[in-house]
Design a protein around this motif. Sequence first.
Motif, PDB file in Angstrom:
ATOM      1  N   PHE A 274     -12.985  -9.696  13.254  1.00 55.40           N
ATOM      2  CA  PHE A 274     -14.396 -10.035  13.272  1.00 55.40           C
ATOM      3  C   PHE A 274     -14.708  -8.897  14.220  1.00 55.40           C
ATOM      4  O   PHE A 274     -15.825  -8.841  14.608  1.00 55.40           O
ATOM      5  N   TYR A 275     -14.012  -7.997  14.842  1.00 53.66           N
ATOM      6  CA  TYR A 275     -14.390  -6.811  15.873  1.00 53.66           C
ATOM      7  C   TYR A 275     -13.744  -5.626  15.220  1.00 53.66           C
ATOM      8  O   TYR A 275     -13.026  -5.461  14.274  1.00 53.66           O
ATOM      9  N   THR A 276     -14.139  -4.419  16.038  1.00 54.69           N
ATOM     10  CA  THR A 276     -13.569  -3.193  15.626  1.00 54.69           C
ATOM     11  C   THR A 276     -12.295  -2.883  15.960  1.00 54.69           C
ATOM     12  O   THR A 276     -11.566  -1.612  15.778  1.00 54.69           O
ATOM     13  N   GLY A 277     -11.637  -3.828  16.610  1.00 55.99           N
ATOM     14  CA  GLY A 277     -10.340  -3.385  17.418  1.00 55.99           C
ATOM     15  C   GLY A 277      -9.209  -3.001  16.405  1.00 55.99           C
ATOM     16  O   GLY A 277      -9.044  -3.631  15.546  1.00 55.99           O
ATOM     17  N   PHE A 278      -8.377  -1.886  16.688  1.00 57.82           N
ATOM     18  CA  PHE A 278      -7.152  -1.592  15.986  1.00 57.82           C
ATOM     19  C   PHE A 278      -6.198  -1.046  16.822  1.00 57.82           C
ATOM     20  O   PHE A 278      -6.667  -0.230  17.811  1.00 57.82           O
TER      21      PHE A 278
END
Length: 475
Positions: free
Chosen positions: A352-356
């Motif tokens: 649900f967020y951009t974190g990778f």
Amino acid sequence: MKRFLFVLIFLTLHFCVSAQQFSQYNTGTLYDAFENPAQKAFIPDSSRKVAFNLFFPNFNTDVTLAGNVQAALKNRAFLGHYEDNALTIGKQNFNYANANINAYSFMLKVYNSLNGDQELGFFAQSRFEGRGVFSDESVQLVADNTAFSQASYSDLFNNRFNYQAYHQIGVSYRGNVDEHLAFGVKVSALLGVVMNKVDINRSIINFDRAKDRAFLSMEGNYYASFDPGKFSIHDLLPSTKNPGASISFGTLYIADDKTRIQLNIKDLGFIHWNSLSHTGHFNNTGIIDSLSFPGIENRMARTASSLVQSNPVEHGFTTPTNSKAEVSASKAYLLNSYIKYTPTVILSKELFYTGFTAAMVNHFQYHNLVGTLTGAYSDMHFFSIGTQLMIKSPNAEFFIGTDRLVQSLSLARSTNTTSSQISKNSTFSGANFFMGFSIKMGAVIEHPYNASSIPMGDHRNFVKRFWQRITKKED
């Protein structure tokens, strides 16, 4: 200090909690088996049948802070004053805060079947997760507001943050389909504790230097699961007033060359915050008095809070948990007669967020002693190195470590140093620490060929029966 922490709420510097922890991958600990549902925690002919943490908390904490405010906030936290040489005004420079805590207070797993390595688990867990984005000017305003040379500024304080805490109670199940494939699932009931979210979409500040004051206007949206100022220690206890649910599931495939591939969807869930929660759209102006006098942090916090909470409406709402999709691959190698080396490559994506994040975990095992070296790189261009020390036998395990070694040591040194030594900003600041313990009890698991008794009936576990019904394939 409590007032200062309240100021940080306005500044949207909320160290949020929900663990990004990689060093435990493929260790076979009880913690690893609950976090990665397809991972096995028992070894037939060696382990005993019941694994338990004896109520010893197994936890992971992680906080990060990136941007120009690092030196200013560390100086304020550890030395009592701001160091604001790196802060900018009017350049749209934003800072990022993120942190995670994941703590298991109760973990119990039972080896339920020799045929299929069937494991059944029960757990109680607590989490705190969130993130914040805030401008240089948000800190500059309380550090030294004389740096604002103009009489009026627009959109300098368009910050946002969110955080939520909740308890989890649930069960897990893990079983082999065959010698190559295993599935696992972890189902939880969620008990929401606290949630807060602020999005500031428009902001204006006008300075009245003659009267030593400023007019602050803000517009945005506000969500809170509690009445302002009424949250207490008692609210931290588990209750059913904010219910939710989550699921984690994964699969483990072991190839003919013993390469282990894991796929996991973790903590896919939601929490419904009760109808007495507050939501609202704010669009108001407040006054910050006595800009040149001490205590500007407290006055700023009171003004910002009154603006954000100026138009609350009692209304329930639903938020997702910070879910992740992860894939990993590993293979064990014998370096010599005594040392086993197991590298693991991990790719982790927040849903649900951009974190990778990509990570490389290296386990070196000498008898019952395991040392781990971890390297991780995120989409925020954060590179971190971690270490872990673990003592692990078939029936007992203890581990301690950090996935951000350099940042954790740097933050620890900052607590006893001078301003000049922490005045330089790094790529990011942060800290990470994890620790865990469990033992195994009961009778030793006997391999079918060595069993002292012969079990009767259908020995297939639930996963295997379900798989064979779908594929129409029998043993």
